[in-house]
Design an enzyme around this catalytic site. Structure first.
Site, PDB file in Angstrom:
ATOM      1  N   SER A 175       0.856  -1.178   0.000  1.00 26.95           N
ATOM      2  CA  SER A 175       0.000   0.000   0.000  1.00 26.95           C
ATOM      3  C   SER A 175       0.898   1.236   0.000  1.00 26.95           C
ATOM      4  CB  SER A 175      -0.937  -0.032   1.214  1.00 26.95           C
ATOM      5  OG  SER A 175      -1.803   1.079   1.217  1.00 26.95           O
ATOM      6  N   TYR A 204      -4.326   7.928  -7.258  1.00 27.34           N
ATOM      7  CA  TYR A 204      -3.318   7.055  -6.648  1.00 27.34           C
ATOM      8  C   TYR A 204      -3.682   6.758  -5.195  1.00 27.34           C
ATOM      9  CZ  TYR A 204       1.100   5.439  -4.673  1.00 27.34           C
ATOM     10  OH  TYR A 204       2.051   4.707  -4.023  1.00 27.34           O
ATOM     11  N   LYS A 208      -4.430   3.119  -3.199  1.00 25.60           N
ATOM     12  CA  LYS A 208      -3.675   2.639  -2.041  1.00 25.60           C
ATOM     13  C   LYS A 208      -4.581   2.385  -0.835  1.00 25.60           C
ATOM     14  CE  LYS A 208      -0.972   1.574  -4.044  1.00 25.60           C
ATOM     15  NZ  LYS A 208      -0.046   0.420  -4.153  1.00 25.60           N
TER      16      LYS A 208
END
Length: 324
Positions: A175, A204, A208
């Protein structure tokens, strides 16, 4: 979430990156003789450093990468440094067809898998870039591609549970601290107006956060069968992941460069947290949790623990990888 909550998460990111704690070292990884591991994106950066340590500890390692040329060069360099040789597995996470081919190839060679490092990722590409299936490149690669790979390799992982000394197989998903500022908008996963309203940084961060949720949901569903799933924030690391930010023009580029130089740490440091999660005995006690530098468990943002959101994310991923 209000502005003060978001400010708190930003400060937490800054603190964790500037002042990482923990004394875990690569030398602490135990002997892994008889273990089979897959590392996605292992030809550069954190993935390469992860494979290096796994080879040094006698694991059999598949480097799952898109480019055969780059992978073979990386494998040769690893052989020079470790005396051991990783095995190339062709995998493009931005193509679900490629993921299916890679899983099929692996299963034709191995019946057991003990450690799956869902390590590969893309950060900050131009918004025009999509996966071959028309998905946001970041979410498609970082989340959906890895979801399908894990799903297809589950039979080997479950077999790995039975032959593992600790009776567990592990799925470690890389992550990021970006998970702390992410938010899930399912409409943004495919291209269109809903996606285009976001910056590439926000997309993004979404991917994550989804990685952290993904690991927790996998643990909830398969923890009783011996699967340990942990998401890992490697920290702010100097790798090829920043390639889209290195050529930003003007003063913004200068400031970005200076900021990155200030906080970024070397790739071997970035591998530590996921190596700990993937190999150390005590990590099996932290199924579904979020690990941060270096090799310790900490809270992610609140949404990562929302059971209803987790269920929706899992069902969404299942639908996206369903064959027509």
């Amino acid at each position: 979430m209000g502005i003060f909550t978001e400010a708190y998460y930003l400060l937490l990111i800054f603190w964790r990156n500037c002042f990482p704690a923990g004394n875990f070292k690569a030398e602490d990884v135990p002997d892994l003789s008889g273990r089979v591991a897959v590392v996605t994106g292992g030809n550069v950066g954190i993935g390469w450093e992860t494979i290096k340590v796994l080879l040094q500890r006698n694991a059999k390692v598949y480097m799952a990468s898109r480019s055969r040329h780059k992978a073979e060069a990386a494998i040769e360099r690893l052989k020079t440094e470790t005396g051991k040789e990783a095995i190339f597995l062709e995998l493009d996470l931005g193509s679900l067809a490629s993921v299916r081919r890679a899983a099929s190839e692996f299963l034709s060679k191995e019946s057991e898998l003990h450690i799956l490092f869902n390590n590969a990722g893309v950060m900050g590409p131009p918004l025009d870039q999509l996966t071959s299936d028309g998905l946001d490149l970041q979410f498609g690669t970082n989340v959906i591609g890895h979801h399908l790979l894990t799903k297809l390799l589950l039979p080997a992982l479950l077999a790995g549970v039975r032959s593992s000394p600790d009776q567990h197989a592990r799925v470690i998903t890389t992550s990021s601290s970006g998970a702390m500022i992410g938010a899930i908008d399912f409409a943004s996963v495919r291209d269109g107006p809903a996606r285009r309203k976001y910056t590439k940084e926000a997309l993004y961060a979404q991917s994550k956060l989804a990685n952290a949720i993904q690991a927790r949901e996998l643990a909830k569903r398969y923890g009783g069968e011996g699967i340990v799933a942990i998401s890992a924030d490697p920290g702010s690391i100097e790798t090829d992941l920043q390639r889209y930010y290195r050529d930003v023009p003007g003063i913004v580029g200068v400031l970005t460069h200076l900021f990155l130089k200030t906080i970024l740490r070397p790739a071997p440091f970035g591998a530590l947290t996921q190596l700990w999660a993937g190999t150390m005995p005590e990590a099996i006690n932290h199924n579904g949790k979020y690990a941060i530098p270096a090799a310790r468990i900490a809270p992610c943002r609140a949404e990562a623990y929302d059971d209803e959101l987790g269920k929706r994310v899992w069902e969404f991923l299942e639908e996206e990888v369903r064959e027509a």
